[in-house]
Scaffold this active site. Sequence first.
Site, PDB file in Angstrom:
ATOM      1  N   ASN A  10     -35.211  36.479  32.091  1.00  0.00           N
ATOM      2  CA  ASN A  10     -35.472  37.914  32.262  1.00  0.00           C
ATOM      3  C   ASN A  10     -36.629  38.248  31.323  1.00  0.00           C
ATOM      4  O   ASN A  10     -36.455  38.313  30.109  1.00  0.00           O
ATOM      5  CB  ASN A  10     -34.207  38.699  31.887  1.00  0.00           C
ATOM      6  CG  ASN A  10     -34.368  40.187  32.100  1.00  0.00           C
ATOM      7  OD1 ASN A  10     -35.460  40.669  32.410  1.00  0.00           O
ATOM      8  ND2 ASN A  10     -33.293  40.919  31.923  1.00  0.00           N
ATOM      9  N   ARG A  87     -35.020  37.232  36.948  1.00  0.00           N
ATOM     10  CA  ARG A  87     -34.700  38.618  37.285  1.00  0.00           C
ATOM     11  C   ARG A  87     -36.002  39.336  37.610  1.00  0.00           C
ATOM     12  O   ARG A  87     -36.952  39.287  36.822  1.00  0.00           O
ATOM     13  CB  ARG A  87     -34.016  39.304  36.116  1.00  0.00           C
ATOM     14  CG  ARG A  87     -33.720  40.739  36.445  1.00  0.00           C
ATOM     15  CD  ARG A  87     -33.333  41.546  35.253  1.00  0.00           C
ATOM     16  NE  ARG A  87     -33.093  42.923  35.692  1.00  0.00           N
ATOM     17  CZ  ARG A  87     -33.232  43.970  34.907  1.00  0.00           C
ATOM     18  NH1 ARG A  87     -33.593  43.819  33.651  1.00  0.00           N
ATOM     19  NH2 ARG A  87     -33.005  45.172  35.370  1.00  0.00           N
ATOM     20  N   HIS A 176     -30.421  47.988  39.409  1.00  0.00           N
ATOM     21  CA  HIS A 176     -29.176  47.402  38.878  1.00  0.00           C
ATOM     22  C   HIS A 176     -28.377  46.715  39.988  1.00  0.00           C
ATOM     23  O   HIS A 176     -27.157  46.546  39.870  1.00  0.00           O
ATOM     24  CB  HIS A 176     -28.246  48.467  38.247  1.00  0.00           C
ATOM     25  CG  HIS A 176     -28.739  49.056  36.958  1.00  0.00           C
ATOM     26  ND1 HIS A 176     -28.527  50.370  36.618  1.00  0.00           N
ATOM     27  CD2 HIS A 176     -29.422  48.512  35.927  1.00  0.00           C
ATOM     28  CE1 HIS A 176     -29.051  50.626  35.432  1.00  0.00           C
ATOM     29  NE2 HIS A 176     -29.610  49.502  34.988  1.00  0.00           N
ATOM     30  N   GLY A 206     -25.228  51.414  30.879  1.00  0.00           N
ATOM     31  CA  GLY A 206     -25.782  50.718  29.718  1.00  0.00           C
ATOM     32  C   GLY A 206     -26.859  51.603  29.129  1.00  0.00           C
ATOM     33  O   GLY A 206     -26.717  52.830  29.129  1.00  0.00           O
ATOM     34  N   ASN A 207     -27.937  50.996  28.653  1.00  0.00           N
ATOM     35  CA  ASN A 207     -29.072  51.826  28.251  1.00  0.00           C
ATOM     36  C   ASN A 207     -29.644  52.545  29.458  1.00  0.00           C
ATOM     37  O   ASN A 207     -30.009  53.704  29.403  1.00  0.00           O
ATOM     38  CB  ASN A 207     -30.132  50.956  27.595  1.00  0.00           C
ATOM     39  CG  ASN A 207     -30.208  51.261  26.126  1.00  0.00           C
ATOM     40  OD1 ASN A 207     -30.056  52.415  25.718  1.00  0.00           O
ATOM     41  ND2 ASN A 207     -30.424  50.230  25.342  1.00  0.00           N
ATOM     42  N   GLY A 208     -29.743  51.794  30.580  1.00  0.00           N
ATOM     43  CA  GLY A 208     -30.007  52.412  31.881  1.00  0.00           C
ATOM     44  C   GLY A 208     -28.657  52.620  32.554  1.00  0.00           C
ATOM     45  O   GLY A 208     -27.737  51.836  32.346  1.00  0.00           O
ATOM     46  N   ARG A 237     -33.754  58.177  29.152  1.00  0.00           N
ATOM     47  CA  ARG A 237     -34.271  58.736  30.416  1.00  0.00           C
ATOM     48  C   ARG A 237     -33.473  59.969  30.803  1.00  0.00           C
ATOM     49  O   ARG A 237     -32.249  59.999  30.671  1.00  0.00           O
ATOM     50  CB  ARG A 237     -34.162  57.693  31.530  1.00  0.00           C
ATOM     51  CG  ARG A 237     -35.228  56.620  31.470  1.00  0.00           C
ATOM     52  CD  ARG A 237     -34.967  55.515  32.484  1.00  0.00           C
ATOM     53  NE  ARG A 237     -34.578  54.289  31.828  1.00  0.00           N
ATOM     54  CZ  ARG A 237     -34.101  53.212  32.446  1.00  0.00           C
ATOM     55  NH1 ARG A 237     -33.950  53.213  33.756  1.00  0.00           N
ATOM     56  NH2 ARG A 237     -33.775  52.135  31.771  1.00  0.00           N
ATOM     57  N   ASP A 279     -28.102  55.646  21.416  1.00  0.00           N
ATOM     58  CA  ASP A 279     -27.001  54.691  21.380  1.00  0.00           C
ATOM     59  C   ASP A 279     -25.668  55.441  21.424  1.00  0.00           C
ATOM     60  O   ASP A 279     -25.365  56.245  20.541  1.00  0.00           O
ATOM     61  CB  ASP A 279     -27.119  53.888  20.082  1.00  0.00           C
ATOM     62  CG  ASP A 279     -26.182  52.706  20.075  1.00  0.00           C
ATOM     63  OD1 ASP A 279     -26.660  51.573  20.032  1.00  0.00           O
ATOM     64  OD2 ASP A 279     -24.951  52.928  20.098  1.00  0.00           O
ATOM     65  N   GLY A 329     -19.789  51.551  29.823  1.00  0.00           N
ATOM     66  CA  GLY A 329     -18.662  51.490  30.771  1.00  0.00           C
ATOM     67  C   GLY A 329     -17.585  50.509  30.339  1.00  0.00           C
ATOM     68  O   GLY A 329     -16.392  50.729  30.568  1.00  0.00           O
ATOM     69  N   GLU A 330     -17.998  49.411  29.685  1.00  0.00           N
ATOM     70  CA  GLU A 330     -17.034  48.381  29.292  1.00  0.00           C
ATOM     71  C   GLU A 330     -16.349  48.692  27.968  1.00  0.00           C
ATOM     72  O   GLU A 330     -15.315  48.101  27.649  1.00  0.00           O
ATOM     73  CB  GLU A 330     -17.745  47.024  29.165  1.00  0.00           C
ATOM     74  CG  GLU A 330     -18.211  46.483  30.502  1.00  0.00           C
ATOM     75  CD  GLU A 330     -19.142  45.284  30.351  1.00  0.00           C
ATOM     76  OE1 GLU A 330     -18.994  44.516  29.392  1.00  0.00           O
ATOM     77  OE2 GLU A 330     -20.034  45.139  31.211  1.00  0.00           O
ATOM     78  N   GLU A 381     -24.852  39.696  34.796  1.00  0.00           N
ATOM     79  CA  GLU A 381     -26.031  39.558  35.656  1.00  0.00           C
ATOM     80  C   GLU A 381     -26.579  38.130  35.631  1.00  0.00           C
ATOM     81  O   GLU A 381     -27.070  37.634  36.642  1.00  0.00           O
ATOM     82  CB  GLU A 381     -27.094  40.572  35.227  1.00  0.00           C
ATOM     83  CG  GLU A 381     -26.723  41.991  35.648  1.00  0.00           C
ATOM     84  CD  GLU A 381     -27.512  43.072  34.938  1.00  0.00           C
ATOM     85  OE1 GLU A 381     -27.191  43.369  33.770  1.00  0.00           O
ATOM     86  OE2 GLU A 381     -28.448  43.618  35.530  1.00  0.00           O
TER      87      GLU A 381
HETATM   88  P1  AMP Z   1     -26.188  47.695  27.590  1.00  0.00           P
HETATM   89  O1  AMP Z   1     -27.555  48.195  27.960  1.00  0.00           O
HETATM   90  O2  AMP Z   1     -25.334  47.354  28.784  1.00  0.00           O
HETATM   91  O3  AMP Z   1     -26.197  46.614  26.548  1.00  0.00           O
HETATM   92  O4  AMP Z   1     -25.426  48.947  26.897  1.00  0.00           O
HETATM   93  C1  AMP Z   1     -25.912  49.560  25.748  1.00  0.00           C
HETATM   94  C2  AMP Z   1     -25.096  50.815  25.483  1.00  0.00           C
HETATM   95  O5  AMP Z   1     -23.712  50.487  25.334  1.00  0.00           O
HETATM   96  C3  AMP Z   1     -25.506  51.534  24.194  1.00  0.00           C
HETATM   97  O6  AMP Z   1     -25.552  52.932  24.421  1.00  0.00           O
HETATM   98  C4  AMP Z   1     -24.336  51.217  23.271  1.00  0.00           C
HETATM   99  O7  AMP Z   1     -24.145  52.207  22.287  1.00  0.00           O
HETATM  100  C5  AMP Z   1     -23.185  51.199  24.245  1.00  0.00           C
HETATM  101  N1  AMP Z   1     -22.020  50.570  23.629  1.00  0.00           N
HETATM  102  C6  AMP Z   1     -21.841  49.286  23.291  1.00  0.00           C
HETATM  103  N2  AMP Z   1     -20.644  49.135  22.675  1.00  0.00           N
HETATM  104  C7  AMP Z   1     -20.055  50.355  22.621  1.00  0.00           C
HETATM  105  C8  AMP Z   1     -18.818  50.866  22.117  1.00  0.00           C
HETATM  106  N3  AMP Z   1     -17.939  50.076  21.526  1.00  0.00           N
HETATM  107  N4  AMP Z   1     -18.564  52.184  22.255  1.00  0.00           N
HETATM  108  C9  AMP Z   1     -19.459  53.001  22.844  1.00  0.00           C
HETATM  109  N5  AMP Z   1     -20.640  52.587  23.344  1.00  0.00           N
HETATM  110  C10 AMP Z   1     -20.939  51.288  23.233  1.00  0.00           C
END
Ligand code: AMP
Length: 398
Positions: A10, A87, A176, A206-208, A237, A279, A329-330, A381
């Site tokens: 990626n 990717r 996505h 996630g970030n997106g 965004r 974040d 989400g996770e 992914e």
């Molecule tokens: P990703 O782009 O999928 O890596 O997701 C990043 C986002 O997930 C960021 O906003 C992180 O703050 C959020 N994130 C990761 N771990 C946690 C957590 N334990 N609680 C809340 N948000 C989280």
Amino acid sequence: MSDRNILVINSGSSSIKFALVNEDQDEFLLEGLAECIGFPEAVVNWKENGVKKSMNLNGADHAGALAKILPVVQEVSHGKLTGIGHRVVHGSAHVTKASLLTPEVIKVIEEAAALAPLHNPPGLMGIEASLAVYPELPQVGVFDTAFHQTMPEYAYRYAIPEYLYTEHHIRRYGFHGTSHLYVSRKGAEMAGLPVDDSCWLVAHLGNGCSTTAVVNGESRDTSMGLTPLEGLVMGTRSGDVDPSLQIHLHRTFGWTAQEVETMLTKQSGLLGVSGLSNDMRTLIEASEQGHERAALAIEIFCYRLAKSLAALSCALPKLDGLLFTGGIGENASLIRRKTLDHMRIFNFKLDDAANQACTRGAAGKISLDGHPLVMVVPTNEERQIANETLELIDAIAK
Ligand code: AMP
């Protein structure tokens, strides 16, 4: 362990994220990130069988970085590298599935760069470097847009003059896709339902962030559009705004197109509202300590997500469940709960203990029996890209 390994790449403008995926093993053999590519401080960090390692890249460009990563990949895979999966963010309407990176497909990626200027050019840098360094291996592009090519025309067209679509390819594409595909398949497996007879709402946060309505294994609508800016509130965004906002900023304050784009893509979303961070973890902690703008950013995020999911339910003939994935989400039980609190007429009811237990890769059902199914399904992914790469290599070999 199978002899078949896929290197998943990626590529960003100054980074290359990579993973070495074995066909049979859940754990990746190798996972790493080359950063500051093209700068004197270029470095690659990776994890090999759980052990962290690092190597200076001495200012290498993409090809130089991949040339240094290759011996590590060859060593860890014992020389058994079957192919490479890249990717790619935008494949326009020409690419509907994973494709061998032939000159024709590379041309499509180049042409789609106008629609994804932040993503396709760095992706191409990685592809070109990889083709130069590993010319003998099959190399496959796996496209974020491909999964959404099954959307009906009434979902992918904007209500703007037709020539903008026919002559300039302006339509909704969605992104996505690799994650939405993986998660909806996995969700069906976890629920014991056949993929081709199951209907899901998927929230990739996630970030997106994006949502997708998946019917019998196909995307029927999604929240992102021509670019990954449409739809939900994201880290930096804005997601949906009134399109007249841009005109207003230009006409009233003299903003340039570049200034508007920077504001909407880099200074908005959770960061813009909170004034604190993009974040979600930071925002949840800050709001617990009384930071009002962080709390508001969370409220807007959840309400807009709920609205998007409710809107996408129009694309479903039935609902087998709602699936949460991506870093937020996770992990963020608070966000899941707040979002569902806005969707009262859907009759979702969370099992609080299960909701709180689903963090750090834990998957499972978080809803109470007798109510619509809600699950946390960690995305993967890299695994999906490796699977599609292998499937294509097998299909070509037949
Ligand atoms: P990703 O782009 O999928 O890596 O997701 C990043 C986002 O997930 C960021 O906003 C992180 O703050 C959020 N994130 C990761 N771990 C946690 C957590 N334990 N609680 C809340 N948000 C989280």
